[in-house]
Design an enzyme around this catalytic site. Structure first.
Site, PDB file in Angstrom:
ATOM      1  N   ASN A  89       0.791  -1.220   0.000  1.00 45.47           N
ATOM      2  CA  ASN A  89       0.000   0.000   0.000  1.00 45.47           C
ATOM      3  C   ASN A  89       0.832   1.284   0.000  1.00 45.47           C
ATOM      4  O   ASN A  89       0.322   2.350  -0.350  1.00 45.47           O
ATOM      5  CB  ASN A  89      -0.911  -0.071   1.249  1.00 45.47           C
ATOM      6  CG  ASN A  89      -1.542   1.249   1.594  1.00 45.47           C
ATOM      7  OD1 ASN A  89      -2.500   1.661   0.947  1.00 45.47           O
ATOM      8  ND2 ASN A  89      -0.989   1.939   2.583  1.00 45.47           N
ATOM      9  N   TYR A 154       2.438   9.320 -11.911  1.00 45.10           N
ATOM     10  CA  TYR A 154       1.623   8.649 -10.891  1.00 45.10           C
ATOM     11  C   TYR A 154       0.670   7.658 -11.583  1.00 45.10           C
ATOM     12  O   TYR A 154       0.576   6.487 -11.197  1.00 45.10           O
ATOM     13  CB  TYR A 154       0.840   9.702 -10.097  1.00 45.10           C
ATOM     14  CG  TYR A 154      -0.011   9.151  -8.980  1.00 45.10           C
ATOM     15  CD1 TYR A 154       0.559   8.795  -7.757  1.00 45.10           C
ATOM     16  CD2 TYR A 154      -1.388   8.975  -9.136  1.00 45.10           C
ATOM     17  CE1 TYR A 154      -0.218   8.284  -6.728  1.00 45.10           C
ATOM     18  CE2 TYR A 154      -2.164   8.469  -8.112  1.00 45.10           C
ATOM     19  CZ  TYR A 154      -1.577   8.127  -6.911  1.00 45.10           C
ATOM     20  OH  TYR A 154      -2.353   7.623  -5.894  1.00 45.10           O
TER      21      TYR A 154
HETATM   22  N1  LIG Z   1      -5.612   9.217  -0.491  1.00 55.95           N
HETATM   23  C1  LIG Z   1      -6.127   9.024  -1.692  1.00 55.95           C
HETATM   24  O1  LIG Z   1      -7.092   9.689  -2.083  1.00 55.95           O
HETATM   25  C2  LIG Z   1      -5.560   7.993  -2.609  1.00 55.95           C
HETATM   26  C3  LIG Z   1      -6.154   7.877  -3.882  1.00 55.95           C
HETATM   27  C4  LIG Z   1      -5.654   6.921  -4.737  1.00 55.95           C
HETATM   28  C5  LIG Z   1      -4.624   6.082  -4.357  1.00 55.95           C
HETATM   29  N2  LIG Z   1      -4.077   6.233  -3.116  1.00 55.95           N
HETATM   30  C6  LIG Z   1      -2.976   5.324  -2.768  1.00 55.95           C
HETATM   31  O2  LIG Z   1      -3.179   4.806  -1.465  1.00 55.95           O
HETATM   32  C7  LIG Z   1      -1.912   4.448  -0.884  1.00 55.95           C
HETATM   33  C8  LIG Z   1      -1.840   5.001   0.514  1.00 55.95           C
HETATM   34  O3  LIG Z   1      -1.894   6.404   0.417  1.00 55.95           O
HETATM   35  P1  LIG Z   1      -2.469   7.359   1.570  1.00 55.95           P
HETATM   36  O4  LIG Z   1      -3.441   8.257   0.908  1.00 55.95           O
HETATM   37  O5  LIG Z   1      -2.864   6.586   2.740  1.00 55.95           O
HETATM   38  O6  LIG Z   1      -1.140   8.232   1.818  1.00 55.95           O
HETATM   39  P2  LIG Z   1      -0.278   8.532   3.120  1.00 55.95           P
HETATM   40  O7  LIG Z   1       0.729   9.535   2.698  1.00 55.95           O
HETATM   41  O8  LIG Z   1      -1.166   8.841   4.249  1.00 55.95           O
HETATM   42  O9  LIG Z   1       0.442   7.118   3.379  1.00 55.95           O
HETATM   43  C9  LIG Z   1       1.465   6.642   2.563  1.00 55.95           C
HETATM   44  C10 LIG Z   1       2.432   5.884   3.441  1.00 55.95           C
HETATM   45  O10 LIG Z   1       3.455   5.306   2.604  1.00 55.95           O
HETATM   46  C11 LIG Z   1       4.683   5.416   3.311  1.00 55.95           C
HETATM   47  N3  LIG Z   1       5.828   5.336   2.410  1.00 55.95           N
HETATM   48  C12 LIG Z   1       6.216   6.232   1.459  1.00 55.95           C
HETATM   49  N4  LIG Z   1       7.348   5.839   0.879  1.00 55.95           N
HETATM   50  C13 LIG Z   1       7.696   4.655   1.463  1.00 55.95           C
HETATM   51  C14 LIG Z   1       8.769   3.742   1.290  1.00 55.95           C
HETATM   52  N5  LIG Z   1       9.757   3.971   0.396  1.00 55.95           N
HETATM   53  N6  LIG Z   1       8.802   2.624   2.037  1.00 55.95           N
HETATM   54  C15 LIG Z   1       7.829   2.374   2.973  1.00 55.95           C
HETATM   55  N7  LIG Z   1       6.809   3.204   3.194  1.00 55.95           N
HETATM   56  C16 LIG Z   1       6.730   4.344   2.437  1.00 55.95           C
HETATM   57  C17 LIG Z   1       4.596   6.780   3.989  1.00 55.95           C
HETATM   58  O11 LIG Z   1       5.554   6.913   5.038  1.00 55.95           O
HETATM   59  C18 LIG Z   1       3.157   6.781   4.459  1.00 55.95           C
HETATM   60  O12 LIG Z   1       3.042   6.234   5.749  1.00 55.95           O
HETATM   61  C19 LIG Z   1      -0.846   5.007  -1.845  1.00 55.95           C
HETATM   62  O13 LIG Z   1      -0.352   3.969  -2.644  1.00 55.95           O
HETATM   63  C20 LIG Z   1      -1.620   6.000  -2.687  1.00 55.95           C
HETATM   64  O14 LIG Z   1      -1.054   6.199  -3.964  1.00 55.95           O
HETATM   65  C21 LIG Z   1      -4.521   7.166  -2.242  1.00 55.95           C
END
Ligand SMILES: NC(=O)c1ccc[n+]([C@@H]2O[C@H](COP(=O)([O-])OP(=O)(O)OC[C@H]3O[C@@H](n4cnc5c(N)ncnc54)[C@H](O)[C@@H]3O)[C@@H](O)[C@H]2O)c1
Length: 277
Positions: A89, A154
């Site tokens: 994730n 992205y």
């Molecule tokens: N929030 C949204 O609306 C949304 C929409 C589409 C997709 N996503 C996807 O959902 C997933 C989670 O995103 P979120 O919104 O919870 O974001 P967030 O920023 O709250 O969480 C992302 C997490 O990934 C961790 N991370 C980043 N780089 C890393 C690495 N190299 N190794 C280990 N951990 C790492 C960060 O420290 C963070 O805890 C992502 O893949 C994001 O692309 C989110």
């Protein structure tokens, strides 16, 4: 050790969607390994879980490091004798026109968003195949299902995750392993404010985002866990998504007009943007 304890690994478990998945799994009596590069956030997730009576552990992990991911997954499997869930994730956001992007930008986002998911899948899938059960959920995005002007890199990583995950879904089902692509749209997490805006005005991006109706990470996690349990191919809780898919197939010209409208709106945040046609 307790017998038959279920075990999950959640990358990106220190924040947002990952944290909500961790707490909900722990509420279902699953032992959760919170794996993240952010130690403080990861330990906070563990403490939230423990306060609610659940069981979890933080492991510092950089998903771009294949050997680290492989060792962590195999260590968990050896310790518990099973791996029930693997949530790949962790991810970052990046916005900008392609002409403003360097190869370093591409490398950064591909390494985290795509290689991170590949590393986790490659490590967990053979173990799950061997044990004859388990679930892998790879977080893609609605941006993995269609064009996203001003977020091309992205979208590239997220389309690739959808391709990997939906293909593996059909390979893995014959071995008792569920594989699902999670495609959130607008979930209220720090990803937008933490995202890299290449030559973009982040204040304008957040103003645009504030106009969107956001889902809470907890709401998304509930839908994701239910979808994974039901062995859905793709979980995309975007209102009217199916209607829109049909609409886009029947009326492609209108679809293209809509995407151009979104492109022009997103471009308003580009700091050097003059008039484009
Ligand atoms: N929030 C949204 O609306 C949304 C929409 C589409 C997709 N996503 C996807 O959902 C997933 C989670 O995103 P979120 O919104 O919870 O974001 P967030 O920023 O709250 O969480 C992302 C997490 O990934 C961790 N991370 C980043 N780089 C890393 C690495 N190299 N190794 C280990 N951990 C790492 C960060 O420290 C963070 O805890 C992502 O893949 C994001 O692309 C989110």
């Amino acid at each position: 050790m307790e017998t038959l304890i279920r075990v999950a690994i959640v990358t990106g478990g220190a924040s947002g969607i990952g944290r909500a998945i961790c707490t909900q799994l722990a509420g279902k009596r699953v032992f959760v390994v919170v794996a993240d590069i952010d130690e403080m956030g990861g330990k906070q997730t563990v403490s939230i879980i423990e306060k609610e009576g659940g069981r979890a552990r933080f492991v510092r992990l950089d998903v771009t490091n294949a050997a680290q991911v492989n060792a962590m997954v195999n260590n968990v499997y050896k310790e518990f004798g099973r791996l029930d869930y693997m949530f790949n994730n962790a991810g970052i956001a990046m916005y900008g026109e392609l002409y403003d992007m360097s190869l370093e930008h591409w490398e950064r986002i591909v390494n985290i968003n795509l290689w991170g998911v590949i590393h986790g899948t490659q490590a967990a899938y053979p173990l799950m195949k061997k044990q004859g059960f388990g679930s892998i959920a790879n977080t893609a995005s609605a941006a993995g299902l269609g064009p996203s002007p001003t977020a091309a890199a992205y979208a590239t990583t997220k389309h690739a995750i959808v391709g990997l995950t939906t293909s593996l879904h059909y390979e893995a089902e014959t071995f008792g392993v569920k594989v699902c692509a999670l495609c959130p749209t607008f979930v209220n997490t720090p990803i937008f404010s933490n995202g890299e805006g290449i030559n973009m005005d982040k204040a304008k991006i957040s103003a645009q985002l504030q106009q969107k109706k956001m889902m809470s990470p907890e709401q998304f996690a509930r839908i994701a866990l239910k979808g994974l349990d039901r062995n859905q191919l793709i979980v995309c809780p975007m209102p009217l998504r199916r209607t829109m898919d049909i609409f886009f197939i029947l009326f492609p010209a209108i679809h293209r007009r809509l995407i151009r409208f979104f492109r022009n709106a997103a471009r308003q945040a580009n700091v050097s943007h003059t008039k484009q046609t």
